[in-house]
Structures are given as C-alpha cells and as structure tokens.
Design a protein around this motif. Structure first.
Motif, PDB file in Angstrom:
ATOM      1  N   SER A 297       0.839  -1.202   0.000  1.00 26.04           N
ATOM      2  CA  SER A 297       0.000   0.000   0.000  1.00 26.04           C
ATOM      3  C   SER A 297       0.871   1.249   0.000  1.00 26.04           C
ATOM      4  O   SER A 297       1.691   1.427   0.903  1.00 26.04           O
ATOM      5  CB  SER A 297      -0.893   0.006   1.242  1.00 26.04           C
ATOM      6  OG  SER A 297      -1.589   1.227   1.352  1.00 26.04           O
TER       7      SER A 297
ATOM      8  N   SER B 279      -0.088   4.394   0.498  1.00 22.79           N
ATOM      9  CA  SER B 279      -0.463   5.275   1.609  1.00 22.79           C
ATOM     10  C   SER B 279      -0.357   4.583   2.962  1.00 22.79           C
ATOM     11  O   SER B 279      -0.179   5.237   3.994  1.00 22.79           O
ATOM     12  CB  SER B 279      -1.898   5.758   1.427  1.00 22.79           C
ATOM     13  OG  SER B 279      -2.788   4.644   1.483  1.00 22.79           O
TER      14      SER B 279
ATOM     15  N   THR C 274      -5.203   2.379   3.226  1.00 22.47           N
ATOM     16  CA  THR C 274      -6.347   1.836   2.495  1.00 22.47           C
ATOM     17  C   THR C 274      -7.108   0.840   3.380  1.00 22.47           C
ATOM     18  O   THR C 274      -6.540  -0.142   3.856  1.00 22.47           O
ATOM     19  CB  THR C 274      -5.856   1.178   1.186  1.00 22.47           C
ATOM     20  OG1 THR C 274      -5.204   2.191   0.429  1.00 22.47           O
ATOM     21  CG2 THR C 274      -6.993   0.581   0.391  1.00 22.47           C
TER      22      THR C 274
HETATM   23  C1  BG6 Z   1      -7.062   3.861  -4.844  1.00 19.77           C
HETATM   24  C2  BG6 Z   1      -6.210   4.910  -5.520  1.00 19.77           C
HETATM   25  O1  BG6 Z   1      -8.151   4.371  -4.220  1.00 19.77           O
HETATM   26  O2  BG6 Z   1      -6.220   3.147  -3.948  1.00 19.77           O
HETATM   27  C3  BG6 Z   1      -5.201   4.129  -6.378  1.00 19.77           C
HETATM   28  O3  BG6 Z   1      -7.011   5.751  -6.338  1.00 19.77           O
HETATM   29  C4  BG6 Z   1      -4.355   3.262  -5.470  1.00 19.77           C
HETATM   30  O4  BG6 Z   1      -4.362   5.035  -7.072  1.00 19.77           O
HETATM   31  C5  BG6 Z   1      -5.215   2.385  -4.574  1.00 19.77           C
HETATM   32  O5  BG6 Z   1      -3.533   2.442  -6.248  1.00 19.77           O
HETATM   33  C6  BG6 Z   1      -4.403   1.739  -3.472  1.00 19.77           C
HETATM   34  O6  BG6 Z   1      -3.812   2.724  -2.651  1.00 19.77           O
HETATM   35  P1  BG6 Z   1      -2.664   2.411  -1.659  1.00 19.77           P
HETATM   36  O7  BG6 Z   1      -2.361   3.698  -0.951  1.00 19.77           O
HETATM   37  O8  BG6 Z   1      -3.162   1.355  -0.704  1.00 19.77           O
HETATM   38  O9  BG6 Z   1      -1.513   1.903  -2.462  1.00 19.77           O
END
Ligand code: BG6
Length: 367
Positions: free
Chosen positions: A105, A107, A110
């Motif tokens: 992830s 961020s 998620t």
């Molecule tokens: C989505 C984003 O909501 O989440 C995507 O729009 C991203 O771009 C996906 O790949 C997963 O996000 P993360 O932060 O868990 O890698």
C-alpha cells in the motif's frame, strides 16, 4: 512545488530514477553481492519455514503484487497468490502460521488492505507490509515493514510508488533466496548489478517521451483499446490499462496475448489501437505471433520492445518503443514507464485534470 513540471504526475514519473536509487540505498552490501534488510524482524528460521505466500493490495499496488508473485516464485520457488484486498477476506483464504502475507500500500491507509492485514494476523500469519509511508496504519500494525523510498506521491494516479514497490519486491525476493539458498551468490550478484543500472535506464526512457506523446495523441481519439502481453508483460499491461482508464477515462482492456484467440479477438477491428508488450525473451516468438494475429485484423500496434529487436518487430507493428536491455525479471521496472507517459499525455490531450481525476481519491479509508 511541481519542480518545473506541469503536473505532479509528470514530476513523479521523472522522479523514478531517484526513487529506485533511494529504495535500494543501504540495502545492497558494499561488494554488491547480497541484499541486507536489517529492518526485518522475521528470523531466518521462520522465513525458511514459510510454505505459502499471499500478496494482498488494491489498485496499482495490486498490480505491483502481481509482479511480486513472479519475483518470489521465480527466486524462492514458493507458491504465491495475489489477491485484491476487498476480495481476499471473503473467499476463506487458507492462512496458516506458515503463511507469509505481504500487504502492499502506497499510503498505508487503504481500509480494505488494512482489514486484510488484520484478518491475516487473526489467523496467525506473519504480515510484511510494503508501504511508502512511515508511521501509517499498515506500517504500524504489520509484523515487518519494508519502506519504499519514493518520497511523497501527490498525483492520485500512482507511478513512482508502484515502481518502487517493484524494487522492494526484488530486494525482498533476493533476500529470501539468499536465506533459503534457492539462488547461488553469482545469480544474486548478477541481478543486483542489473538493478543498479535501472535508474540510468529509466532516464534513457524519459529522454524519449516525445515518441510516446505522439502515440498518446492518436490514442486519445479512440473510445477503446487493448494492452496485450504474456507473463510479466501481462502484469504490466494491466497496470498500463488501469493508468489510462484512471486519468484519460478511455476504456481499455489488458489481455494475456495468447488468450485473445480464445475470446475477444472479434473486438480487434480495423484501426483499434493495441499496445503490445514484448520484453520477455522466453516468450518472444509466441508473443510475436499474437501480435501478428491482431495486425492481420487491422490493429494499429505500438510495440513496447527490447532494444535490438527493432528490425524484426517492425514488420508486425506500426510504431515501436524500445526499452534498454535488462534481465527478463526486471523488465517491469522499465516497461511501465512508457505506459505511464502514455496515459499522462492521453489525459493531457483530452484536457482532463491529470492529477485529480474524477471519482478517485488518493487513499480510500472506507471498505
Ligand atoms: C485507490 C487509488 O483508491 O487506492 C489508487 O485511487 C491506489 O491510485 C489504490 O492504487 C491503493 O492505494 P494504496 O495507498 O493502498 O496503495
């Protein structure tokens, strides 16, 4: 703040050489022959006892996980399944204390990915997180963390975070192979040397962005297109297709090149753009014959090829983009770059808000 670029996305695409470099920094021994990951808490003994891997993520991170599956299976020879996080918990996955669950992830926030992490831990699995954000929920709750050092990613469409996740998978796969003795020292050193050449090779690709800009402008006039490839090229095709949909809103489908004739070949009509990836040496002849199948039906083919194949592939493609030579396992870290540029320039040609596409958020904290 955009460092002279028109958009964060373009800036972040251009930051990939640095992101690769920084993610590798301090994780390769001085003699270049082994991977060092002192941050990992999992013991060598525990790692040697792992007999199954689940990679769980959403969106672009899921696509990095598809490449991660090939990397681990290839280097460590342990079966890997890659799942979309919102599906994982509901299919009663077989999780045991000898399962390693890798959550990916950017961020680290998620919600679906976090819920999968917790479910894996409840079932006794060891969880390794690959994330770009130190101190994020995923980083705090996982048993082990490999931080990607891509730097902050602002554009909603992920670019440098994805490619740095690939670097993290290469490093971890090699580390595990060393621990289990599944690859000899010379093989590991050879892969590490090729990895260290990647930043400069990405620079070479970025210097040819104009070629991709031209293709993107012609693609922007179409409603639908295909990305095709085999093996790792198929995994990258999926990411290329997602990127294009996310920011240009053009429909596209990623298809395993050999599967077209078992289903959707009827959709290949005169003039439809097909982005064909053909970087896997072992699959070269087979993929080339698949490209000929779409070409015979009038497709307008852009080939993403290896340097040196220009003359041969020219007969079956309308345009080509050559990536510098690397090992077959490493090509995704290069071949994704022209696809990122393609979606960027297509979105630009259509006048969309590249950095903030409609209906998408950078991180989604609801399940
Ligand atoms: C989505 C984003 O909501 O989440 C995507 O729009 C991203 O771009 C996906 O790949 C997963 O996000 P993360 O932060 O868990 O890698």
């Amino acid at each position: 703040e955009k460092g002279g670029f028109d958009h964060f996305m373009l800036k972040e695409i251009h930051e990939q050489p640095k992101a690769y470099h920084d993610t590798m920094l301090g994780r390769i021994s001085e003699d270049g022959r082994s991977v060092v990951l002192p941050e990992l808490k999992i013991s060598a003994e525990k790692l040697r006892g792992i007999n199954r891997v689940h990679i769980v993520a959403c969106g672009t991170a899921y696509h990095a996980g598809l490449v991660g599956k090939s990397i681990i299976e290839n280097l460590v020879r342990i079966p890997v399944e890659t799942d979309v996080a919102s599906e994982y918990r509901y299919r009663s996955p077989i999780i045991t204390p000898d399962t390693l669950v890798i959550v990916v992830s950017q961020s680290g926030e998620t919600a679906d990915t976090l819920a999968a992490l917790r479910e894996a831990q409840r079932n006794g699995a060891h969880v390794l997180a690959i994330t770009n954000v130190v101190g994020s929920s995923v980083a705090r709750e996982a048993d082990d963390v490999i931080i990607t050092l891509a730097g902050p990613e602002i554009a909603v469409a992920s670019t440098k975070a994805y490619s740095s996740q690939l670097i993290a998978f290469y490093l971890f796969g090699l580390y595990w192979a060393q621990t289990n003795g599944t690859q000899d020292e010379a093989t590991v050193a050879n892969i590490l040397a090729a990895m260290q050449a990647l930043p400069e090779q990405v620079e070479k690709i970025l210097a040819q962005a104009e070629v991709i800009k031209g293709v993107a402008e012609s693609i922007s006039k179409h409603d639908s297109l295909f990305f095709i490839g085999r093996g790792l090229d198929y995994a990258v095709a999926m990411e290329g297709s997602l990127k294009l949909k996310e920011i240009s809103y053009i429909h596209s489908e990623a298809y395993p090149a050999g599967e077209l004739k078992h289903g959707t070949l009827a959709l290949i009509e005169e003039g439809i753009p097909v982005i064909a990836l053909i970087t896997q040496e072992g699959l070269y002849e087979k993929t080339l014959s698949n490209i000929k199948e779409v070409k015979a039906r009038g497709a307008d083919v852009l080939g993403i090829i290896n340097e040196g194949h220009e003359a041969e592939v020219a007969k079956s493609t309308d345009r080509q983009f050559a990536i510098p030579r690397t090992l077959p396992l490493l090509t995704p870290a290069l071949s994704v770059v022209p696809l990122q540029l393609l979606s960027y320039y297509a979105s630009l040609a259509l006048g969309h808000d590249v950095d903030k596409p409609r209906n998408l958020a950078k991180s989604v904290t609801v399940e």
